[in-house]
Design a protein around this motif. Structure first.
Motif, PDB file in Angstrom:
ATOM      1  N   ALA A  83     -20.923  40.503 -66.993  1.00 55.25           N
ATOM      2  CA  ALA A  83     -20.539  40.657 -65.584  1.00 55.25           C
ATOM      3  C   ALA A  83     -19.075  40.275 -65.398  1.00 55.25           C
ATOM      4  N   ARG A  84     -18.204  41.249 -65.541  1.00 55.16           N
ATOM      5  CA  ARG A  84     -16.758  41.019 -65.474  1.00 55.16           C
ATOM      6  C   ARG A  84     -16.105  42.047 -64.556  1.00 55.16           C
ATOM      7  N   GLY A  85     -14.912  41.702 -64.103  1.00 58.69           N
ATOM      8  CA  GLY A  85     -14.160  42.630 -63.275  1.00 58.69           C
ATOM      9  C   GLY A  85     -13.916  43.952 -63.973  1.00 58.69           C
ATOM     10  N   THR A  86     -13.678  43.890 -65.290  1.00 58.00           N
ATOM     11  CA  THR A  86     -13.420  45.126 -66.034  1.00 58.00           C
ATOM     12  C   THR A  86     -14.619  46.066 -65.989  1.00 58.00           C
ATOM     13  N   LEU A  87     -15.835  45.514 -66.053  1.00 65.34           N
ATOM     14  CA  LEU A  87     -17.032  46.359 -66.033  1.00 65.34           C
ATOM     15  C   LEU A  87     -17.236  46.992 -64.658  1.00 65.34           C
ATOM     16  N   LEU A  88     -17.000  46.231 -63.594  1.00 68.38           N
ATOM     17  CA  LEU A  88     -17.122  46.786 -62.246  1.00 68.38           C
ATOM     18  C   LEU A  88     -16.105  47.907 -62.030  1.00 68.38           C
ATOM     19  N   MET A  89     -14.865  47.682 -62.457  1.00 73.75           N
ATOM     20  CA  MET A  89     -13.816  48.683 -62.262  1.00 73.75           C
ATOM     21  C   MET A  89     -14.062  49.922 -63.126  1.00 73.75           C
ATOM     22  N   ALA A  90     -14.566  49.725 -64.334  1.00 75.44           N
ATOM     23  CA  ALA A  90     -14.864  50.865 -65.206  1.00 75.44           C
ATOM     24  C   ALA A  90     -16.008  51.690 -64.631  1.00 75.44           C
ATOM     25  N   THR A  91     -17.000  51.019 -64.069  1.00 74.50           N
ATOM     26  CA  THR A  91     -18.137  51.719 -63.465  1.00 74.50           C
ATOM     27  C   THR A  91     -17.671  52.575 -62.290  1.00 74.50           C
ATOM     28  N   ALA A  92     -16.853  51.991 -61.419  1.00 79.64           N
ATOM     29  CA  ALA A  92     -16.324  52.756 -60.286  1.00 79.64           C
ATOM     30  C   ALA A  92     -15.470  53.925 -60.772  1.00 79.64           C
TER      31      ALA A  92
ATOM     32  N   GLY B 163     -25.420  34.223 -61.902  1.00 77.20           N
ATOM     33  CA  GLY B 163     -25.579  34.051 -60.471  1.00 77.20           C
ATOM     34  C   GLY B 163     -24.414  34.654 -59.712  1.00 77.20           C
ATOM     35  N   LEU B 164     -24.633  34.921 -58.430  1.00 77.33           N
ATOM     36  CA  LEU B 164     -23.627  35.589 -57.613  1.00 77.33           C
ATOM     37  C   LEU B 164     -22.339  34.773 -57.503  1.00 77.33           C
ATOM     38  N   ASP B 165     -22.458  33.471 -57.376  1.00 80.69           N
ATOM     39  CA  ASP B 165     -21.260  32.632 -57.236  1.00 80.69           C
ATOM     40  C   ASP B 165     -20.373  32.732 -58.471  1.00 80.69           C
ATOM     41  N   GLU B 166     -20.995  32.738 -59.650  1.00 78.07           N
ATOM     42  CA  GLU B 166     -20.219  32.830 -60.886  1.00 78.07           C
ATOM     43  C   GLU B 166     -19.584  34.219 -61.021  1.00 78.07           C
ATOM     44  N   ILE B 167     -20.302  35.250 -60.619  1.00 78.34           N
ATOM     45  CA  ILE B 167     -19.745  36.606 -60.658  1.00 78.34           C
ATOM     46  C   ILE B 167     -18.522  36.705 -59.747  1.00 78.34           C
ATOM     47  N   LYS B 168     -18.643  36.152 -58.542  1.00 77.61           N
ATOM     48  CA  LYS B 168     -17.521  36.195 -57.597  1.00 77.61           C
ATOM     49  C   LYS B 168     -16.334  35.390 -58.121  1.00 77.61           C
ATOM     50  N   ARG B 169     -16.612  34.288 -58.784  1.00 73.38           N
ATOM     51  CA  ARG B 169     -15.518  33.501 -59.388  1.00 73.38           C
ATOM     52  C   ARG B 169     -14.807  34.322 -60.468  1.00 73.38           C
TER      53      ARG B 169
ATOM     54  N   TYR C 155      -6.348  47.417 -59.101  1.00 72.42           N
ATOM     55  CA  TYR C 155      -7.448  46.562 -59.544  1.00 72.42           C
ATOM     56  C   TYR C 155      -7.304  45.138 -59.003  1.00 72.42           C
ATOM     57  N   GLU C 156      -6.077  44.678 -58.833  1.00 72.67           N
ATOM     58  CA  GLU C 156      -5.862  43.369 -58.234  1.00 72.67           C
ATOM     59  C   GLU C 156      -6.464  43.338 -56.825  1.00 72.67           C
ATOM     60  N   HIS C 157      -6.175  44.365 -56.037  1.00 70.25           N
ATOM     61  CA  HIS C 157      -6.651  44.458 -54.658  1.00 70.25           C
ATOM     62  C   HIS C 157      -8.173  44.588 -54.606  1.00 70.25           C
ATOM     63  N   LEU C 158      -8.728  45.510 -55.385  1.00 69.85           N
ATOM     64  CA  LEU C 158     -10.163  45.789 -55.304  1.00 69.85           C
ATOM     65  C   LEU C 158     -11.005  44.614 -55.774  1.00 69.85           C
ATOM     66  N   THR C 159     -10.603  43.955 -56.847  1.00 66.27           N
ATOM     67  CA  THR C 159     -11.411  42.830 -57.339  1.00 66.27           C
ATOM     68  C   THR C 159     -11.263  41.598 -56.458  1.00 66.27           C
ATOM     69  N   ALA C 160     -10.103  41.429 -55.813  1.00 67.16           N
ATOM     70  CA  ALA C 160      -9.946  40.322 -54.861  1.00 67.16           C
ATOM     71  C   ALA C 160     -10.901  40.513 -53.685  1.00 67.16           C
ATOM     72  N   LYS C 161     -10.994  41.736 -53.196  1.00 68.10           N
ATOM     73  CA  LYS C 161     -11.917  42.033 -52.092  1.00 68.10           C
ATOM     74  C   LYS C 161     -13.376  41.912 -52.556  1.00 68.10           C
ATOM     75  N   ALA C 162     -13.671  42.403 -53.757  1.00 67.77           N
ATOM     76  CA  ALA C 162     -15.037  42.341 -54.289  1.00 67.77           C
ATOM     77  C   ALA C 162     -15.504  40.898 -54.451  1.00 67.77           C
ATOM     78  N   ALA C 163     -14.570  40.014 -54.760  1.00 69.00           N
ATOM     79  CA  ALA C 163     -14.904  38.599 -54.945  1.00 69.00           C
ATOM     80  C   ALA C 163     -15.373  37.946 -53.648  1.00 69.00           C
ATOM     81  N   GLU C 164     -15.110  38.603 -52.518  1.00 72.46           N
ATOM     82  CA  GLU C 164     -15.527  38.069 -51.210  1.00 72.46           C
ATOM     83  C   GLU C 164     -16.680  38.875 -50.617  1.00 72.46           C
ATOM     84  N   ASP C 165     -17.240  39.798 -51.388  1.00 67.08           N
ATOM     85  CA  ASP C 165     -18.249  40.718 -50.854  1.00 67.08           C
ATOM     86  C   ASP C 165     -19.545  40.604 -51.664  1.00 67.08           C
TER      87      ASP C 165
END
Length: 364
Positions: free
Chosen positions: A52-61, A4-10, A27-37
Protein backbone atom coordinates in the motif's frame (compact mmCIF):
# COMPACT_ATOMS: atom_id res chain seq x y z
CA UNK A 1 -3.49 -8.67 6.42
CA UNK A 2 -3.77 -5.22 4.86
CA UNK A 3 -2.51 -2.06 6.46
CA UNK A 4 -4.76 0.20 8.51
CA UNK A 5 -6.13 3.41 7.04
CA UNK A 6 -4.05 5.68 9.27
CA UNK A 7 -0.81 4.03 8.16
CA UNK A 8 -1.86 4.20 4.49
CA UNK A 9 -2.61 7.92 4.82
CA UNK A 10 0.75 8.47 6.52
CA UNK A 11 2.52 6.69 3.65
CA UNK A 12 0.69 8.81 1.09
CA UNK A 13 1.69 11.98 2.95
CA UNK A 14 5.33 10.89 3.10
CA UNK A 15 5.30 10.03 -0.60
CA UNK A 16 3.92 13.44 -1.47
CA UNK A 17 6.36 15.35 0.72
CA UNK A 18 9.54 13.32 0.25
CA UNK A 19 9.37 11.51 -3.08
CA UNK A 20 7.09 13.48 -5.40
CA UNK A 21 7.86 17.00 -4.14
CA UNK A 22 10.07 18.85 -6.59
CA UNK A 23 9.93 15.94 -9.05
CA UNK A 24 6.29 15.43 -10.01
CA UNK A 25 3.86 18.32 -9.34
CA UNK A 26 0.93 16.12 -10.38
CA UNK A 27 1.74 13.23 -8.04
CA UNK A 28 2.74 15.56 -5.22
CA UNK A 29 -0.69 17.23 -5.40
CA UNK A 30 -2.77 14.07 -5.83
CA UNK A 31 -1.13 12.06 -3.05
CA UNK A 32 -1.27 15.01 -0.64
CA UNK A 33 -5.02 15.22 -1.24
CA UNK A 34 -5.42 11.41 -1.08
CA UNK A 35 -3.70 11.41 2.31
CA UNK A 36 -6.64 13.46 3.64
CA UNK A 37 -9.38 11.43 1.93
CA UNK A 38 -10.62 8.23 3.58
CA UNK A 39 -12.34 6.90 0.47
CA UNK A 40 -9.40 7.31 -1.92
CA UNK A 41 -6.79 6.19 0.63
CA UNK A 42 -9.09 3.30 1.54
CA UNK A 43 -8.72 1.82 -1.95
CA UNK A 44 -5.23 0.74 -0.89
CA UNK A 45 -6.46 -1.46 1.96
CA UNK A 46 -6.65 -4.37 -0.51
CA UNK A 47 -2.96 -4.13 -1.46
CA UNK A 48 -0.98 -7.31 -0.87
CA UNK A 49 2.14 -7.83 1.23
CA UNK A 50 2.36 -4.29 2.53
CA UNK A 51 2.36 -2.83 -0.98
CA UNK A 52 0.00 0.00 0.00
CA UNK A 53 2.11 2.86 -1.34
CA UNK A 54 1.59 6.11 -3.18
CA UNK A 55 3.28 4.62 -6.23
CA UNK A 56 0.70 1.81 -6.42
CA UNK A 57 -2.25 4.21 -6.13
CA UNK A 58 -0.81 6.50 -8.82
CA UNK A 59 0.02 3.58 -11.12
CA UNK A 60 -3.51 2.21 -10.74
CA UNK A 61 -5.05 5.57 -11.65
CA UNK A 62 -2.61 5.90 -14.56
CA UNK A 63 -3.59 2.47 -15.91
CA UNK A 64 -7.31 3.33 -15.69
CA UNK A 65 -6.88 6.67 -17.45
CA UNK A 66 -4.80 4.92 -20.15
CA UNK A 67 -7.90 2.80 -20.77
CA UNK A 68 -10.19 5.86 -20.92
CA UNK A 69 -8.03 8.58 -22.50
CA UNK A 70 -10.96 10.82 -23.51
CA UNK A 71 -11.94 11.46 -19.89
CA UNK A 72 -11.36 15.13 -18.92
CA UNK A 73 -8.81 14.01 -16.32
CA UNK A 74 -6.43 13.08 -19.16
CA UNK A 75 -5.67 16.73 -19.80
CA UNK A 76 -3.50 16.66 -16.65
CA UNK A 77 -1.61 13.58 -17.85
CA UNK A 78 1.30 14.46 -20.19
CA UNK A 79 1.75 10.73 -20.85
CA UNK A 80 -1.60 10.88 -22.68
CA UNK A 81 -0.95 14.17 -24.43
CA UNK A 82 -2.33 16.41 -21.70
CA UNK A 83 -0.64 19.71 -21.03
CA UNK A 84 -2.66 21.37 -18.26
CA UNK A 85 -0.87 22.05 -14.99
CA UNK A 86 -2.37 21.31 -11.59
CA UNK A 87 -5.34 23.59 -10.82
CA UNK A 88 -8.50 23.67 -8.71
CA UNK A 89 -10.20 21.04 -10.88
CA UNK A 90 -7.45 18.41 -10.82
CA UNK A 91 -8.30 16.76 -7.51
CA UNK A 92 -12.13 16.78 -7.90
CA UNK A 93 -11.79 15.19 -11.35
CA UNK A 94 -9.29 12.61 -10.10
CA UNK A 95 -11.46 11.74 -7.09
CA UNK A 96 -14.63 11.36 -9.16
CA UNK A 97 -12.78 9.34 -11.81
CA UNK A 98 -11.26 6.88 -9.35
CA UNK A 99 -14.32 6.42 -7.13
CA UNK A 100 -16.56 5.78 -10.14
CA UNK A 101 -14.15 2.95 -11.03
CA UNK A 102 -13.54 1.81 -7.46
CA UNK A 103 -14.11 -1.89 -8.21
CA UNK A 104 -11.62 -1.84 -11.09
CA UNK A 105 -9.13 0.11 -8.98
CA UNK A 106 -9.41 -2.36 -6.09
CA UNK A 107 -8.94 -5.30 -8.48
CA UNK A 108 -5.70 -3.81 -9.82
CA UNK A 109 -4.46 -2.88 -6.34
CA UNK A 110 -5.19 -6.37 -5.00
CA UNK A 111 -3.41 -8.17 -7.85
CA UNK A 112 -0.45 -5.98 -8.82
CA UNK A 113 2.93 -4.97 -7.51
CA UNK A 114 4.45 -1.63 -8.45
CA UNK A 115 6.84 -2.52 -11.27
CA UNK A 116 9.49 0.01 -12.17
CA UNK A 117 12.09 -0.67 -14.80
CA UNK A 118 13.84 2.68 -14.98
CA UNK A 119 16.09 2.34 -18.03
CA UNK A 120 18.17 5.40 -17.14
CA UNK A 121 19.51 3.58 -14.08
CA UNK A 122 21.68 1.60 -16.50
CA UNK A 123 23.87 4.73 -16.73
CA UNK A 124 24.47 4.49 -12.97
CA UNK A 125 25.20 0.76 -13.00
CA UNK A 126 27.44 0.69 -16.08
CA UNK A 127 30.61 2.12 -14.44
CA UNK A 128 30.42 -0.41 -11.59
CA UNK A 129 29.78 -3.33 -13.96
CA UNK A 130 32.76 -2.06 -16.01
CA UNK A 131 35.03 -2.22 -12.97
CA UNK A 132 33.75 -5.70 -12.08
CA UNK A 133 34.26 -6.96 -15.64
CA UNK A 134 37.83 -5.60 -15.73
CA UNK A 135 38.64 -7.28 -12.41
CA UNK A 136 37.02 -10.48 -13.67
CA UNK A 137 39.21 -10.50 -16.75
CA UNK A 138 36.64 -9.64 -19.41
CA UNK A 139 33.67 -11.91 -20.11
CA UNK A 140 30.97 -12.11 -17.45
CA UNK A 141 27.55 -13.53 -16.71
CA UNK A 142 25.01 -10.99 -15.45
CA UNK A 143 22.20 -11.75 -13.00
CA UNK A 144 19.74 -9.04 -11.96
CA UNK A 145 17.68 -9.59 -8.82
CA UNK A 146 14.41 -7.66 -8.85
CA UNK A 147 14.62 -7.38 -12.62
CA UNK A 148 11.02 -6.44 -13.45
CA UNK A 149 11.05 -6.75 -17.28
CA UNK A 150 14.82 -7.26 -17.37
CA UNK A 151 15.52 -4.12 -19.38
CA UNK A 152 18.67 -3.31 -17.38
CA UNK A 153 20.09 -6.69 -18.41
CA UNK A 154 20.64 -5.08 -21.80
CA UNK A 155 22.98 -2.42 -20.40
CA UNK A 156 25.76 -3.57 -22.73
CA UNK A 157 23.52 -2.68 -25.69
CA UNK A 158 23.05 0.99 -24.71
CA UNK A 159 25.15 4.04 -25.52
CA UNK A 160 26.27 6.25 -22.63
CA UNK A 161 27.33 9.88 -22.43
CA UNK A 162 28.51 11.22 -19.08
CA UNK A 163 28.77 14.98 -18.83
CA UNK A 164 31.54 15.86 -16.38
CA UNK A 165 32.47 19.01 -14.49
CA UNK A 166 34.25 21.46 -16.76
CA UNK A 167 32.70 20.15 -19.97
CA UNK A 168 34.55 16.85 -20.38
CA UNK A 169 32.42 14.00 -21.71
CA UNK A 170 32.92 10.27 -21.17
CA UNK A 171 31.35 7.84 -23.64
CA UNK A 172 30.84 4.09 -23.67
CA UNK A 173 28.78 1.41 -25.37
CA UNK A 174 27.93 0.86 -29.04
CA UNK A 175 27.64 4.03 -31.14
CA UNK A 176 24.71 2.76 -33.19
CA UNK A 177 21.93 1.78 -30.84
CA UNK A 178 18.29 2.70 -30.27
CA UNK A 179 18.87 3.54 -26.59
CA UNK A 180 21.14 6.46 -25.74
CA UNK A 181 21.50 7.57 -22.11
CA UNK A 182 22.85 10.84 -20.73
CA UNK A 183 24.01 11.28 -17.15
CA UNK A 184 25.65 14.18 -15.33
CA UNK A 185 28.84 13.02 -13.60
CA UNK A 186 30.13 15.17 -10.75
CA UNK A 187 33.40 14.47 -8.96
CA UNK A 188 33.75 14.71 -5.20
CA UNK A 189 36.92 16.60 -4.16
CA UNK A 190 39.84 14.23 -4.66
CA UNK A 191 37.88 11.84 -6.84
CA UNK A 192 39.09 10.62 -10.23
CA UNK A 193 36.59 9.92 -13.02
CA UNK A 194 35.98 6.20 -13.58
CA UNK A 195 37.61 4.42 -16.50
CA UNK A 196 34.78 2.91 -18.51
CA UNK A 197 34.97 -0.15 -20.70
CA UNK A 198 33.95 0.85 -24.21
CA UNK A 199 32.43 -2.59 -24.64
CA UNK A 200 31.08 -5.07 -22.13
CA UNK A 201 31.09 -8.76 -23.04
CA UNK A 202 28.12 -10.48 -21.38
CA UNK A 203 27.91 -14.13 -22.36
CA UNK A 204 25.02 -15.09 -20.12
CA UNK A 205 22.21 -13.08 -18.57
CA UNK A 206 19.25 -13.87 -16.34
CA UNK A 207 16.73 -11.97 -14.23
CA UNK A 208 15.00 -13.01 -11.02
CA UNK A 209 11.78 -11.34 -9.87
CA UNK A 210 8.70 -12.20 -7.82
CA UNK A 211 6.54 -11.11 -10.79
CA UNK A 212 8.64 -10.63 -13.94
CA UNK A 213 7.07 -8.63 -16.75
CA UNK A 214 6.87 -9.96 -20.31
CA UNK A 215 7.28 -6.86 -22.47
CA UNK A 216 5.97 -8.80 -25.48
CA UNK A 217 2.56 -8.92 -23.74
CA UNK A 218 0.84 -5.59 -24.43
CA UNK A 219 -1.18 -5.68 -21.20
CA UNK A 220 1.96 -6.32 -19.14
CA UNK A 221 3.84 -3.56 -20.96
CA UNK A 222 0.93 -1.20 -20.35
CA UNK A 223 1.18 -1.87 -16.60
CA UNK A 224 4.91 -1.20 -16.71
CA UNK A 225 4.21 2.10 -18.44
CA UNK A 226 1.50 2.93 -15.91
CA UNK A 227 4.08 2.62 -13.14
CA UNK A 228 6.11 5.43 -14.75
CA UNK A 229 5.08 8.80 -13.38
CA UNK A 230 2.56 10.32 -15.77
CA UNK A 231 4.16 13.77 -15.98
CA UNK A 232 7.49 12.26 -17.12
CA UNK A 233 6.63 11.08 -20.66
CA UNK A 234 10.28 10.91 -21.76
CA UNK A 235 10.73 7.99 -19.37
CA UNK A 236 7.83 6.15 -21.02
CA UNK A 237 9.28 6.67 -24.51
CA UNK A 238 12.63 5.33 -23.33
CA UNK A 239 10.90 2.34 -21.75
CA UNK A 240 9.16 1.53 -25.04
CA UNK A 241 12.42 1.84 -26.99
CA UNK A 242 14.32 -0.44 -24.61
CA UNK A 243 11.47 -2.96 -24.60
CA UNK A 244 11.52 -3.11 -28.41
CA UNK A 245 15.31 -3.56 -28.39
CA UNK A 246 15.06 -6.45 -25.93
CA UNK A 247 13.78 -8.71 -28.70
CA UNK A 248 17.37 -9.06 -29.92
CA UNK A 249 18.74 -10.61 -26.72
CA UNK A 250 15.71 -11.96 -24.76
CA UNK A 251 17.15 -12.60 -21.29
CA UNK A 252 15.85 -15.53 -19.28
CA UNK A 253 13.48 -14.18 -16.62
CA UNK A 254 12.76 -16.39 -13.61
CA UNK A 255 9.75 -16.07 -11.31
CA UNK A 256 11.02 -16.58 -7.80
CA UNK A 257 12.23 -15.30 -4.47
CA UNK A 258 15.29 -13.06 -4.17
CA UNK A 259 16.73 -15.24 -1.38
CA UNK A 260 15.33 -18.75 -1.85
CA UNK A 261 15.79 -18.92 -5.62
CA UNK A 262 19.05 -16.98 -6.01
CA UNK A 263 21.37 -19.99 -6.13
CA UNK A 264 19.23 -21.90 -8.65
CA UNK A 265 19.01 -18.86 -10.94
CA UNK A 266 22.77 -18.35 -10.73
CA UNK A 267 23.28 -22.01 -11.60
CA UNK A 268 21.36 -21.47 -14.85
CA UNK A 269 24.23 -19.24 -16.11
CA UNK A 270 27.50 -20.65 -17.52
CA UNK A 271 29.47 -21.82 -14.50
CA UNK A 272 32.84 -21.02 -16.11
CA UNK A 273 32.00 -17.29 -16.23
CA UNK A 274 32.57 -14.84 -13.37
CA UNK A 275 29.19 -13.71 -12.07
CA UNK A 276 28.05 -10.12 -11.57
CA UNK A 277 24.86 -9.84 -9.49
CA UNK A 278 23.03 -6.55 -9.85
CA UNK A 279 20.35 -4.91 -7.70
CA UNK A 280 18.75 -1.50 -8.12
CA UNK A 281 16.27 -0.10 -5.57
CA UNK A 282 15.34 -3.63 -4.53
CA UNK A 283 16.65 -4.30 -1.02
CA UNK A 284 14.20 -1.92 0.62
CA UNK A 285 11.49 -4.45 -0.30
CA UNK A 286 13.34 -7.35 1.33
CA UNK A 287 12.83 -5.95 4.83
CA UNK A 288 14.24 -8.26 7.50
CA UNK A 289 15.53 -10.68 4.85
CA UNK A 290 18.30 -8.37 3.62
CA UNK A 291 20.91 -10.16 5.70
CA UNK A 292 19.71 -13.50 4.32
CA UNK A 293 20.19 -12.15 0.79
CA UNK A 294 23.76 -11.10 1.60
CA UNK A 295 24.44 -14.51 3.14
CA UNK A 296 23.28 -16.17 -0.07
CA UNK A 297 25.58 -13.93 -2.10
CA UNK A 298 28.53 -14.80 0.13
CA UNK A 299 27.75 -18.50 -0.21
CA UNK A 300 27.63 -18.18 -4.01
CA UNK A 301 30.95 -16.30 -3.93
CA UNK A 302 32.58 -19.33 -2.31
CA UNK A 303 31.67 -21.36 -5.39
CA UNK A 304 32.59 -18.98 -8.23
CA UNK A 305 34.09 -15.48 -8.67
CA UNK A 306 31.28 -13.04 -7.83
CA UNK A 307 30.78 -9.27 -7.71
CA UNK A 308 27.69 -7.54 -6.37
CA UNK A 309 26.80 -4.21 -8.01
CA UNK A 310 24.16 -2.30 -6.06
CA UNK A 311 22.36 1.00 -6.50
CA UNK A 312 20.51 1.14 -3.21
CA UNK A 313 19.93 3.29 -0.16
CA UNK A 314 23.07 3.13 1.98
CA UNK A 315 21.25 1.98 5.11
CA UNK A 316 19.43 -0.91 3.42
CA UNK A 317 22.39 -2.32 1.48
CA UNK A 318 26.00 -1.17 1.66
CA UNK A 319 25.95 -0.37 5.36
CA UNK A 320 25.74 -4.12 6.07
CA UNK A 321 29.15 -4.70 4.47
CA UNK A 322 30.68 -1.20 4.72
CA UNK A 323 29.53 0.20 8.08
CA UNK A 324 30.45 3.53 9.60
CA UNK A 325 30.11 5.69 6.50
CA UNK A 326 28.01 8.43 8.09
CA UNK A 327 28.72 10.62 5.03
CA UNK A 328 26.55 8.26 2.97
CA UNK A 329 23.57 8.08 5.35
CA UNK A 330 20.35 9.10 3.63
CA UNK A 331 21.87 8.71 0.15
CA UNK A 332 21.37 6.23 -2.64
CA UNK A 333 24.82 4.78 -3.28
CA UNK A 334 26.42 2.84 -6.12
CA UNK A 335 28.33 0.03 -4.44
CA UNK A 336 30.64 -2.75 -5.56
CA UNK A 337 31.26 -5.75 -3.30
CA UNK A 338 33.41 -8.82 -3.78
CA UNK A 339 33.88 -11.74 -1.45
CA UNK A 340 37.36 -13.17 -2.07
CA UNK A 341 39.03 -15.92 -0.03
CA UNK A 342 36.47 -15.36 2.69
CA UNK A 343 37.17 -11.63 2.87
CA UNK A 344 34.59 -8.96 2.10
CA UNK A 345 35.85 -6.19 -0.16
CA UNK A 346 33.24 -3.40 -0.29
CA UNK A 347 33.51 -0.08 -2.09
CA UNK A 348 31.21 2.94 -2.23
CA UNK A 349 31.66 4.34 -5.74
CA UNK A 350 29.13 7.15 -6.14
CA UNK A 351 26.07 8.90 -4.79
CA UNK A 352 23.26 8.55 -7.30
CA UNK A 353 19.98 10.24 -8.24
CA UNK A 354 16.92 7.93 -8.24
CA UNK A 355 16.12 8.02 -11.96
CA UNK A 356 19.64 7.90 -13.36
CA UNK A 357 19.98 11.56 -14.23
CA UNK A 358 23.04 12.34 -12.08
CA UNK A 359 25.82 10.72 -10.06
CA UNK A 360 28.63 12.04 -7.87
CA UNK A 361 31.77 9.91 -8.02
CA UNK A 362 33.46 9.47 -4.65
CA UNK A 363 37.11 9.74 -3.71
CA UNK A 364 38.70 6.32 -3.14
Amino acid sequence: MGLGLDEIKRRLRVFSEQEAAGTSPLYEHLTAKAAEDDEIAGLLTDAKNGEARGTLLMATAHRLIQADPIHPLSRYYPSLGGFDGVDSETWPLFREFLLSRADKARAIIASRYTQTNEVRRAALLYPAVSIAAKEAGGKIALLEVGCSAGLLLGLDKFNYRYQCDGGEQLTAGPAKTAVGLHCALDLEPGAVAPKLLKKLVINGRAGLDRAPVDVHDEEELAWLEACVWADQPDRIRLLRTAAAAQVKYSPGLVTGDAVDDLAATAASLPEDLPLVVMTSHVLTYLGERRQDFLSELKKLASERPLWWVSDEGYQVALEHVLPGRDDLAGNTVLGLVRWHNGETQARALARTAPHGQRMTWLAA
